[in-house]
Design an enzyme around this catalytic site. Structure first.
Site, PDB file in Angstrom:
ATOM      1  N   SER A  71     -10.115  -0.734   7.150  1.00 19.13           N
ATOM      2  CA  SER A  71      -9.505  -0.397   5.604  1.00 19.13           C
ATOM      3  C   SER A  71      -8.647  -1.741   5.410  1.00 19.13           C
ATOM      4  O   SER A  71      -8.114  -1.688   4.258  1.00 19.13           O
ATOM      5  CB  SER A  71      -8.574   0.584   5.922  1.00 19.13           C
ATOM      6  OG  SER A  71      -9.558   2.106   5.874  1.00 19.13           O
ATOM      7  N   LYS A  93       1.088  -1.042  -0.130  1.00 20.61           N
ATOM      8  CA  LYS A  93      -0.053  -0.004   0.109  1.00 20.61           C
ATOM      9  C   LYS A  93       0.747   1.168   0.030  1.00 20.61           C
ATOM     10  O   LYS A  93       1.697   1.432   0.663  1.00 20.61           O
ATOM     11  CB  LYS A  93      -0.891  -0.088   1.292  1.00 20.61           C
ATOM     12  CG  LYS A  93      -2.061   1.077   1.281  1.00 20.61           C
ATOM     13  CD  LYS A  93      -3.041   0.899   2.638  1.00 20.61           C
ATOM     14  CE  LYS A  93      -3.895   2.095   2.831  1.00 20.61           C
ATOM     15  NZ  LYS A  93      -4.583   1.697   3.852  1.00 20.61           N
ATOM     16  N   SER A 124      -9.583   2.074   2.831  1.00 17.23           N
ATOM     17  CA  SER A 124      -8.278   2.793   2.153  1.00 17.23           C
ATOM     18  C   SER A 124      -7.442   1.901   1.356  1.00 17.23           C
ATOM     19  O   SER A 124      -6.614   2.294   0.795  1.00 17.23           O
ATOM     20  CB  SER A 124      -7.673   3.500   3.197  1.00 17.23           C
ATOM     21  OG  SER A 124      -7.201   2.696   4.190  1.00 17.23           O
TER      22      SER A 124
END
Length: 494
Positions: free
Chosen positions: A206, A103, A182
């Site tokens: 998330s 990420k 997210s």
């Protein structure tokens, strides 16, 4: 046997299946890390071949999904080095040579690590601690996954999966649907077989929400199990990185590297037998989720588990104080992080000003949360201290008391409803979620594919008390082995 028939049988035995990845001869979607390691040890696969296959899928499949924000230009050389180690009998473990996406709020030397914001396009000087661990394990750092900008903590009307740097990530099952949370790029990329595994981060939902909506496995670990060093924060009191994968065994192997230890031990197909599982249905919010929960309950019982109906207390009181506590923590923790990034704004006020000048950043939605956090009280504020203490204490009690009163091994709940259509006018359309108790408590929570509502995946989550990560992975693996609920996406247009 007649010659023609013999020839057809021979072809059937050696020809790759219809779903085989070109150049590999096997289905990437179904491949697990242990099966890949077995092929590499036997000389039937190289890390270079595997990495090249994933890079090829990023070039082709990701034109529909938009999950990968950046590719590491050294990926193939990393893979070649892994192959050299293996050829000399010096493989570093199960992740050696395995392609991993990170990420893009995780500091990675040589890659921008933007948190999705155009304000952070100067690369960090150092790797995050978890990236150092992956490099030591020999993993191939394939690149960076898109995310909801600033981990979805910029606007009250944000759209999950959008960032100023990476644009909009789509749900690979139905492309006009949202990937959620997210860690949207991490979840969508793993579902679309753009990497073997990915690392996501979670403050509240998330990791597990994009895992559920993209039909993959995701573990939000116990708070503190994985180092948060070098990860762009919302709140160090709740934030944690964690593994996302198509298979529980892969998530467990990735966690073993991220945290240290062996989380893949004792993953057996009969791990549900004799266990007591509480089911927190959250019934009535979504018919599709209700059906998947009921089928999951039936499966648990057929697998030898005892199922107990439960309800988690204190949820309204937790909801009332979690958000204002996070607002206060965000300003302090983010500004502390920004001090480590050369060339970046140093304060939340400077970030707000940057966004106001930038032609892209405010093109889809605003920065209301930034504005609220900019004037939040300090961490010494008595009201804030009471909010955080109340949120954490009640979240822990909500799980601990239910586990103890019912003598449970874990609590199961629906992770998500079916994915909503991406909508910039109205933002995210959450119907249900169950991440908050474990997220605020700092307890582990693992989502595993459980079924579908039409073409859209729905997961179930298993949660328990502090340090129960290995136990939850065993339960999730047992569930996965009997549910067989996951299937590859079809990239439908919607």
């Amino acid at each position: 046997m007649r010659p023609l028939l013999a020839a057809l049988v021979a072809v059937a035995l050696v020809a790759p299946p219809a779903s085989a990845e070109p150049g590999l001869g096997f289905d990437l979607d179904a491949a697990t890390i242990p099966s890949l390691v077995q092929r590499m040890d036997a000389g039937r696969l190289t890390s270079v071949d595997l990495t090249r296959a994933y890079l090829g899928r990023i070039r082709t499949v990701d034109t529909k999904v938009h999950a990968v924000l950046a590719v590491d230009p050294t990926a193939l050389s990393q893979a070649a080095e892994s192959d050299r180690r293996r050829s000399h009998g010096r493989a570093r473990g199960p992740l050696d040579g395995i392609p991993v996406l990170l990420k893009d709020n995780i500091d990675t030397r040589g890659l921008a690590s933007t948190a999705g914001s155009r304000a952070l396009r100067v690369a960090p000087r150092d790797d995050a601690e978890l990236v150092t661990r992956l490099r030591r394990a020999g993993a191939v750092l394939l690149g960076k996954a898109n995310l909801s900008e600033w981990a979805n903590f910029r606007s009250t009307r944000s759209t999950s999966g959008w960032s100023g740097v990476g644009g909009q990530t789509n749900n690979p099952f139905v492309l006009d649907r949202n990937p959620c949370g997210s860690s949207s790029g991490s979840g969508a990329a793993v579902a679309a077989s753009l990497a073997q595994v990915a690392v996501g981060t979670e403050t509240d939902g998330s990791i597990v929400c994009p895992s559920g909506q993209n039909g993959v496995v995701g573990l939000k670990p116990t708070l503190g199990l994985v180092s948060g060093d070098g990860v762009v924060p919302i709140s160090t009191r709740q934030d944690t990185a964690g593994p996302m994968a198509r298979h529980v065994v892969d998530a467990a192997l990735l966690l073993s590297v991220l945290a240290g230890g062996d989380y893949a031990a004792n993953l057996t197909a009969d791990s549900l037998r004799g266990k007591r599982i509480g089911v927190w249905r959250k019934a009535g919010a979504d018919p599709g989720a209700d059906r998947v929960v009921q089928s999951s309950v039936d499966l648990l019982r057929r697998s030898g588990a005892t199922v107990v109906e439960v309800d988690l207390p204190y949820q309204d009181r937790i909801d009332a104080v979690e958000y204002p506590a996070l607002i206060t923590e965000f300003k302090h923790d983010l500004e502390q992080y920004l001090g480590s990034r050369p060339g970046a704004p140093r304060t939340l006020a400077e970030l707000i000003a940057f966004d106001e000048r930038d032609p892209v950043e405010l093109s889809r939605f605003g920065q209301e949360l930034f504005a609220q956090a900019a004037v939040a009280p300090p961490l010494t504020d008595p009201t804030y201290l009471e909010q955080r203490a109340t949120a954490t204490t009640l979240a822990r009690r909500s799980i601990d008391e239910v586990l103890a009163a019912n003598r449970l091994d874990a609590i199961m709940a629906p992770t998500n409803s079916a994915a909503w259509k991406t909508d910039y006018a109205n933002g995210d359309a959450y119907v249900l979620g169950t991440s908050t108790p474990a997220a605020v408590a700092g307890y582990p929570n693992v989502s595993v594919p459980a079924g579908f509502a039409g073409e859209l995946p729905i997961g179930v989550s298993f949660m328990a008390g502090r340090g129960a990560d290995a136990r939850l992975l065993r339960l999730a693996h047992g569930f996965e082995q009997v549910a067989h609920a996951r299937r590859a996406p079809r990239y439908l247009p919607g």
